[in-house]
Design a protein around this motif. Sequence first.
Motif, PDB file in Angstrom:
ATOM      1  N   LEU A  16       6.815   0.879  -9.979  1.00  0.00           N
ATOM      2  CA  LEU A  16       5.734   0.273  -9.202  1.00  0.00           C
ATOM      3  C   LEU A  16       5.448  -1.140  -9.700  1.00  0.00           C
ATOM      4  N   PHE A  17       5.492  -1.335 -11.015  1.00  0.00           N
ATOM      5  CA  PHE A  17       5.210  -2.649 -11.585  1.00  0.00           C
ATOM      6  C   PHE A  17       6.187  -3.695 -11.070  1.00  0.00           C
ATOM      7  N   VAL A  18       7.462  -3.381 -11.119  1.00  0.00           N
ATOM      8  CA  VAL A  18       8.449  -4.370 -10.677  1.00  0.00           C
ATOM      9  C   VAL A  18       8.421  -4.517  -9.156  1.00  0.00           C
ATOM     10  N   MET A  19       8.119  -3.433  -8.447  1.00  0.00           N
ATOM     11  CA  MET A  19       8.022  -3.511  -6.989  1.00  0.00           C
ATOM     12  C   MET A  19       6.833  -4.393  -6.598  1.00  0.00           C
TER      13      MET A  19
ATOM     14  N   ASP B 233      18.566  -0.571  -7.185  1.00  0.00           N
ATOM     15  CA  ASP B 233      18.249   0.793  -6.751  1.00  0.00           C
ATOM     16  C   ASP B 233      16.749   1.034  -6.597  1.00  0.00           C
ATOM     17  N   VAL B 234      15.940   0.374  -7.407  1.00  0.00           N
ATOM     18  CA  VAL B 234      14.491   0.538  -7.264  1.00  0.00           C
ATOM     19  C   VAL B 234      14.048   0.063  -5.882  1.00  0.00           C
TER      20      VAL B 234
ATOM     21  N   LEU C 173       7.565   7.193  -7.332  1.00  0.00           N
ATOM     22  CA  LEU C 173       7.873   6.030  -8.161  1.00  0.00           C
ATOM     23  C   LEU C 173       7.222   6.202  -9.531  1.00  0.00           C
ATOM     24  N   THR C 174       7.848   5.643 -10.554  1.00  0.00           N
ATOM     25  CA  THR C 174       7.256   5.605 -11.883  1.00  0.00           C
ATOM     26  C   THR C 174       6.351   4.381 -12.001  1.00  0.00           C
ATOM     27  N   ASP C 175       5.582   4.344 -13.096  1.00  0.00           N
ATOM     28  CA  ASP C 175       4.735   3.174 -13.330  1.00  0.00           C
ATOM     29  C   ASP C 175       5.577   1.904 -13.431  1.00  0.00           C
TER      30      ASP C 175
ATOM     31  N   ALA D 164       0.829  -1.205   0.000  1.00  0.00           N
ATOM     32  CA  ALA D 164       0.000   0.000   0.000  1.00  0.00           C
ATOM     33  C   ALA D 164       0.864   1.257   0.000  1.00  0.00           C
ATOM     34  N   HIS D 165       1.993   1.202   0.723  1.00  0.00           N
ATOM     35  CA  HIS D 165       2.889   2.354   0.786  1.00  0.00           C
ATOM     36  C   HIS D 165       3.498   2.669  -0.577  1.00  0.00           C
ATOM     37  N   VAL D 166       3.981   1.650  -1.273  1.00  0.00           N
ATOM     38  CA  VAL D 166       4.628   1.920  -2.572  1.00  0.00           C
ATOM     39  C   VAL D 166       3.601   2.386  -3.592  1.00  0.00           C
ATOM     40  N   ARG D 167       2.384   1.908  -3.518  1.00  0.00           N
ATOM     41  CA  ARG D 167       1.351   2.409  -4.434  1.00  0.00           C
ATOM     42  C   ARG D 167       1.026   3.864  -4.124  1.00  0.00           C
TER      43      ARG D 167
END
Length: 429
Positions: free
Chosen positions: A57-60, A99-100, A52-54, A41-44
């Motif tokens: 977020l996708f890889v996270m 780094d992500v 964050l970029t799309d 929820a935090h990263v979203r």
Amino acid sequence: MTSRLWDKGGAADAAMLRYTSRDDWRLDQRLLAYDLVATRAHVRGLRRIGVLTDDELFVMDGALDELVEKNGAGQLVLTEADEDGHTAIEAALVAKLGDVGKKVHTGRSRNDQVLVALRLYERDALSDLARLTTDAARALLSLARREERTPMPGYTHLQRAVPSSVGLWAASFAENLLDAVDLVRATAAIVDRSPLGAAAGYGVNLALDREGVARELGFSGVAWNPLGSQTSRGILEAQVLSAAWGALAVVRRLAWDLSLFTTSEFGFVRLPEAFTTGSSIMPQKRNPDVVELMRAACAVVQGALVEVQTMVALPSGYHRDLQLTKAPLLRGLDEALTTMRLVPRLVDGLDFDRERMLSAITPECFATDRAVELAASGVPFREAYRRVAAELETLERGDAAGSLAARVSPGAPGDLRLRELEARLAALT
């Protein structure tokens, strides 16, 4: 060894690290699923404010999916080297994403990370406790309905007092447990506010989407003040344990009564055989170990509560003392849930000896009825009281069933108001 989130270089004393970490990593294994949910929820939320970029977020999200799956399969196992679950999650993301992964902690602290994991856990535990306590109340109300007019002695000061009934006895526990459910639910309402975004207790210079994160986590609202969120730790845990104590205090009384009523001296009730144990030396013994441990369970929760209460005598801000509230919280709630889960099955298996209970309602038990009868005929009650007291030796044994039927004050044996209690129970489900 996993890199510690606070590591800035330089050597740390190994004994100091063991002392500060203690068994936190073991306890965090219990909270890891909640920590992972909150991290997602935090990263979203970070994506919604542009941190964050799309693609990031996708890889996270994908990496978190893998960690959730591993944790569900029992393969994400914390070790002492991890120090805590927060460190293990970030280390796993960095190991996979480089780094992500290092961006995951932007805008949060381990302080609000543990706060949100604890509140998510407490929310589930309180929901379970409310459900199990409701189940126990239901079992006792069913018993009260089945044995509504079954006579048994009523006691004050452990001395025979007046004719009573199994229905009255069982319904007393049911109503007390319904009260306990109300307290558990009231505590759950306080827990149901998201602290995520409080960081170390003073917020951050980012416009975090705290409301969106709270909604995603299923919270009803946000605990807005970051310092208030931080200083709620320990106090909130004490409230949670207090609610659990309230439920188990009722079970303790039930267990006490059953401990007495199953003795040879009373002989009012037999426990289900599956809920007794034997002696290793005395062939004849069947021991009520379960009810004795249920009686002790309340003390375990009370001990955990006192442990937490004495820990939170602190000034504002975070203090490492608060780490030590986690173990008693988990221990106390485990004891409450494990105990309450057994209560309905115990109650359903109780077998009452009607003749033994009836024979224990001796003539003096009818003294109060006689005094009230005289008062109803016009004799001043205090005069009726003294007259009956002077005639106790000649008082005859009355009709227990008639005594119960005549006691019609609302809630008394002749009018137990079980429908009202059943309606209250139905409203909880």
